[in-house]
Design a protein around this motif. Structure first.
Motif, PDB file in Angstrom:
ATOM      1  N   GLY A   1       0.803  -1.216   0.000  1.00  0.00           N
ATOM      2  CA  GLY A   1       0.000   0.000   0.000  1.00  0.00           C
ATOM      3  C   GLY A   1       0.832   1.260   0.000  1.00  0.00           C
TER       4      GLY A   1
ATOM      5  N   SER B   1      -3.012  -2.223  -7.327  1.00  0.00           N
ATOM      6  CA  SER B   1      -4.283  -1.574  -6.991  1.00  0.00           C
ATOM      7  C   SER B   1      -4.365  -0.141  -7.496  1.00  0.00           C
ATOM      8  N   GLN B   2      -3.209   0.513  -7.646  1.00  0.00           N
ATOM      9  CA  GLN B   2      -3.252   1.917  -8.051  1.00  0.00           C
ATOM     10  C   GLN B   2      -2.459   2.165  -9.336  1.00  0.00           C
TER      11      GLN B   2
ATOM     12  N   GLY C   1       0.370   1.942  -4.193  1.00  0.00           N
ATOM     13  CA  GLY C   1      -0.720   1.078  -3.796  1.00  0.00           C
ATOM     14  C   GLY C   1      -0.229  -0.359  -3.650  1.00  0.00           C
TER      15      GLY C   1
ATOM     16  N   LYS D   1     -14.747   7.983   3.342  1.00  0.00           N
ATOM     17  CA  LYS D   1     -14.875   8.797   2.132  1.00  0.00           C
ATOM     18  C   LYS D   1     -16.219   9.504   2.164  1.00  0.00           C
TER      19      LYS D   1
ATOM     20  N   LEU E   1     -13.996   2.923   4.843  1.00  0.00           N
ATOM     21  CA  LEU E   1     -12.803   2.185   4.429  1.00  0.00           C
ATOM     22  C   LEU E   1     -12.362   1.159   5.462  1.00  0.00           C
TER      23      LEU E   1
ATOM     24  N   VAL F   1      -4.502   5.945   4.350  1.00  0.00           N
ATOM     25  CA  VAL F   1      -5.810   5.969   3.678  1.00  0.00           C
ATOM     26  C   VAL F   1      -6.019   7.164   2.764  1.00  0.00           C
TER      27      VAL F   1
ATOM     28  N   GLN G   1      -6.987   6.393  -0.771  1.00  0.00           N
ATOM     29  CA  GLN G   1      -8.315   5.791  -0.865  1.00  0.00           C
ATOM     30  C   GLN G   1      -9.417   6.829  -0.664  1.00  0.00           C
TER      31      GLN G   1
ATOM     32  N   GLN H   1      -9.820   8.586  -3.814  1.00  0.00           N
ATOM     33  CA  GLN H   1     -10.172   7.731  -4.955  1.00  0.00           C
ATOM     34  C   GLN H   1     -11.488   8.192  -5.577  1.00  0.00           C
TER      35      GLN H   1
END
Length: 748
Positions: free
Chosen positions: A79, A109-110, A164, A439, A453, A529, A532, A535
């Protein structure tokens, strides 16, 4: 800005060790195939390559899963960011530097990819390019990135990264200059000018004071104007004869000591008289172009009542006799936007009054001379120095300094103009080291939980409406944060608030819901985070809906993928093109499939190098002669996440014959950015090219106005529905579509 754009803003691609000078000096890239592990049996370091902390890579970073040969380099991440880099202490004669390499990914993931950075002789970053859009799991494939070589580049850094979770293998890298192997390229070192070697104030401005009188504010405001004009109009400064930061620190003490306005004017006049004389330009004077879209107002230099007769005449002479075809402090980037050059970021500016005032003067003048949208600000830009001098003088720690900078940049009313520090735009000194793992979205005038999250650590549910944070109404928190946010309109300011409302130094926050229920949420270190939280909404991949509607996700569509996708969609009667996020530059290629012939889709305002502050107007044309363009119905989707290139793409694609825009107000930040350094190790940017409609109407701050407005509702978030997609499908099959198309010319 989508994930890719946010990575830069969040600092996730920023290398965290210090300067190029700290790296082992070498003049050519080595070990590009990763086959040589070490220099000896006891040394397990990977030759030449280092990690994101500047530490040598070890054999643990190598994997036998190679593209060819025995091994490849492997980056694993749970991450956090992971980088590998190599630097050389030279540049090269040529136009373009290219880095290619083979990459294999698993569960990224990213983002993963390659990167190139350029640095000047001081170690300041002056260029950055990286591979965009590589996510998920992919087999070995060759990728490449290119960047224009900056004439001020003294060192170059190449490498790769993972952002990520996931892992990526890298192998068989190659570096070329203008298509020629770098080993055959001619090394280049920029010539140092007098401005480069003037280092008297590199460690301190030698100016520190705690209080400022109104007289000093008035005199410093004049100095900001005079210094800026000399910086951008004086021929000797353009030639690199003067370090204008140093010149500011030489004249500022005298201006501060002046007991009246006339004395301050005299001190500035005496300072100018010591500089290289500006010779009369006859007969080669610069003539202002007739095709000027925006003309800078320099009438203030004629105000002898305010500046004194002698100083006014000196300024008039500098302007009238300017003649330069290049400039030490600015040039042009590949998009013809302003490239800000040779600006130092210095060190602990919050401890140095002179550095802080330099920050204010630098930002104000960059905007004054190179921002095409400065006339659109809510507060007149000319009043900014008077308004902020006291605050910059009084800023005694990093938090106060970041607050002053953030409030200053917010005056631009430009969503591009956010502040970035050593951790991107997290700005933990100002906003806090912790963040609630939640979020939020601003919907129907309320703050709504759109994602929890860490649902196992709190009781929040998607769709919950938050009314209070630690007992303070969320509206009150909004008002406190509002002046600190870079945004072009209210929609983009609320979007920026999504990541700030729950940023804190507290270990937990108590959130009160509309139901009156209080929920305690444990915060976590922001780095865990932040990405995220930022995102964007998850968009679907390209697919066909109901056998007749081709869906295109512009945030993942690469230029090279346009032709095969449009071949697949060519016979479909309808398209939905989703621009609710940041695209990958494919609009130019896509336009070739939607237009029958080239078309002017916008007007662009470019800086005139001969007269800083003047902007020229130029048509922006897309498309080619295409006898068989796509002829079906098209709906373009937009919302508050449609910013910058996304908005430009909307401008282009909505002019296809059968295209309509559906959604909500966009961010209102259009135009290629100009980046610059700020004392204290900070960076920012502003919209450096003005973008207008073909009829020369404003889009900045207004955004792209939808033909059909559809906003997201709280109920849709609760239900996990995409209302814009649903409404687009209805519109595509209704008679209303043709009526809106026939009347849309009035809205372009």
């Amino acid at each position: 800005m989508n994930v890719t754009g946010r990575l830069i803003a969040c600092g996730l691609l920023t290398l965290s060790f210090s300067t190029v000078a700290d790296i082992d000096e070498q003049i050519e890239f080595e070990q590009l195939d990763f086959e040589l592990v070490s220099l000896s049996e006891t040394d397990t370091r990977v030759v030449r390559w280092r990690d994101e902390q500047g530490q040598p890579l070890t054999a643990a970073h190598l994997s036998p899963k190679a593209h060819q040969g025995k091994q490849a380099l492997l980056l694993k991440s749970d991450g956090e960011k992971r980088n590998f880099i190599q630097s050389i202490e030279t540049s090269f004669v040529g136009e373009t530097l290219n880095l290619s390499g083979y990459i294999r990914t698993q569960d990224i993931s990213q983002l993963a990819g390659l990167m190139i950075q350029q640095f000047d002789f001081r170690g300041n970053a002056i260029g950055f390019e990286f591979l965009k859009g590589l996510t998920g799991s992919t087999d070995w494939q060759q990728y490449q990135i290119s960047t224009a070589l900056n004439e001020n580049t003294s060192s170059i850094r190449i490498g790769g990264f993972v952002v990520g979770a996931g892992q990526a293998w890298f192998d068989d890298l190659s570096v070329t200059v203008d298509g020629q192997d770098i080993a055959l390229a001619k090394p280049y070192k920029p010539t140092l000018l007098a401005a480069d070697t003037d280092t008297e104030f590199h460690s301190s401005s030698q100016i520190n004071f705690d209080n400022v009188s109104q007289l000093q504010i008035d005199n410093l405001s004049k100095l900001a104007q005079v210094w800026g004009l000399v910086k951008y109009y004086h021929n000797a400064v353009a030639a690199g004869e003067y370090n204008m930061d140093a010149e500011l620190f030489r004249v500022m003490p005298a201006v501060l000591s002046a007991t009246n306005a006339d004395q301050a004017n005299q001190h500035m006049s005496d300072w100018l008289a010591k500089m290289t004389k500006v010779e009369a330009c006859q007969p080669s004077c610069v003539k202002r172009d007739t095709n000027v879209a925006l003309r800078i107002d320099l009438s203030w230099i004629n105000d002898s009542a305010r500046f004194g007769t002698k100083l006014s005449q000196q300024l008039q002479h500098i302007v009238a006799n300017r003649r330069f075809e290049s400039h030490y402090y600015f040039g042009f980037n590949s998009s013809m936007g302003v490239a800000v050059n040779n600006e130092l970021s210095y060190g602990q500016a919050h401890q140095d009054t002179g550095y802080r005032l330099l920050a204010l003067f630098r930002v104000w003048n960059l905007v004054n001379y190179f921002a095409p949208y400065k006339s659109l600000t809510t507060s007149p830009w000319q009043q900014v120095p008077q308004k902020f001098i006291g605050q910059f003088v009084a800023a005694k720690d990093k938090k106060q300094y970041e607050q002053a900078l953030s409030e200053l940049l917010s005056q631009l009313d430009d969503g591009h103009a956010y502040l970035m520090g050593d951790r991107g735009n997290q700005l933990v000194d100002l906003f806090g080291e912790q963040l609630a793992p939640v979020k939020l979205q601003y919907l129907e005038g309320q703050w709504v939980v759109s994602a929890n999250l860490q649902p196992n650590t709190n009781e929040l549910q998607v769709g919950d409406v938050i009314t209070h944070i630690d007992g303070k109404s969320v509206k009150a928190v909004e008002q406190e944060l509002w002046p600190l946010l870079a945004a072009s309109n209210d929609v983009s300011r609320y979007y920026a608030l999504q990541s700030r409302l729950l940023q804190t130094d507290k270990p937990q926050l108590t959130l009160t819901l509309a139901s009156k229920k209080a929920v305690t949420v444990a915060t976590v270190p922001i780095a865990e985070v932040y990405l995220q939280v930022l995102q964007p909404i998850a968009l679907a991949e390209h697919h066909v809906i109901d056998g007749k509607v081709g869906y295109i996700n512009m945030t993942t569509l690469k230029p090279e993928d346009v032709a095969p996708l449009m071949q697949q969609y060519q016979q479909l009667p309808q398209l939905i093109i989703d621009l609710r996020g940041y695209p990958l530059g494919s609009v130019w290629t896509l336009a070739e499939h939607l237009f029958a012939k080239p078309k002017v889709i916008a007007k662009a305002q470019y800086t005139n190098i001969n007269t800083p502050g003047d902007f020229m107007l130029q048509d922006v044309e897309v498309g080619i002669d295409n006898p068989n363009p796509y002829r079906g119905r098209i709906v373009l989707l937009a919302n508050e996440e449609s910013v910058s290139q996304s908005e430009f793409s909307l401008m282009v694609l909505r002019q296809a014959p059968n295209a309509l825009v559906m959604g909500s107000q966009t961010a209102g930040s259009d135009g290629d950015v100009s980046q610059f350094s700020i004392p204290g190790g900070y960076q920012s940017q502003f919209s450096g090219i003005g973008i207008l409609t073909p009829n020369e109407q404003q889009t900045q701050r207004l955004g792209i106005v939808a033909d059909v407005e559809v906003t997201t509702t709280v109920e849709a978030v609760k239900a996990g529905k995409d209302e814009q997609i649903e409404q687009a499908l209805i519109l595509l099959n209704s008679d209303k579509f043709e009526r809106l198309v026939s009347s849309k010319s009035a809205r372009l």
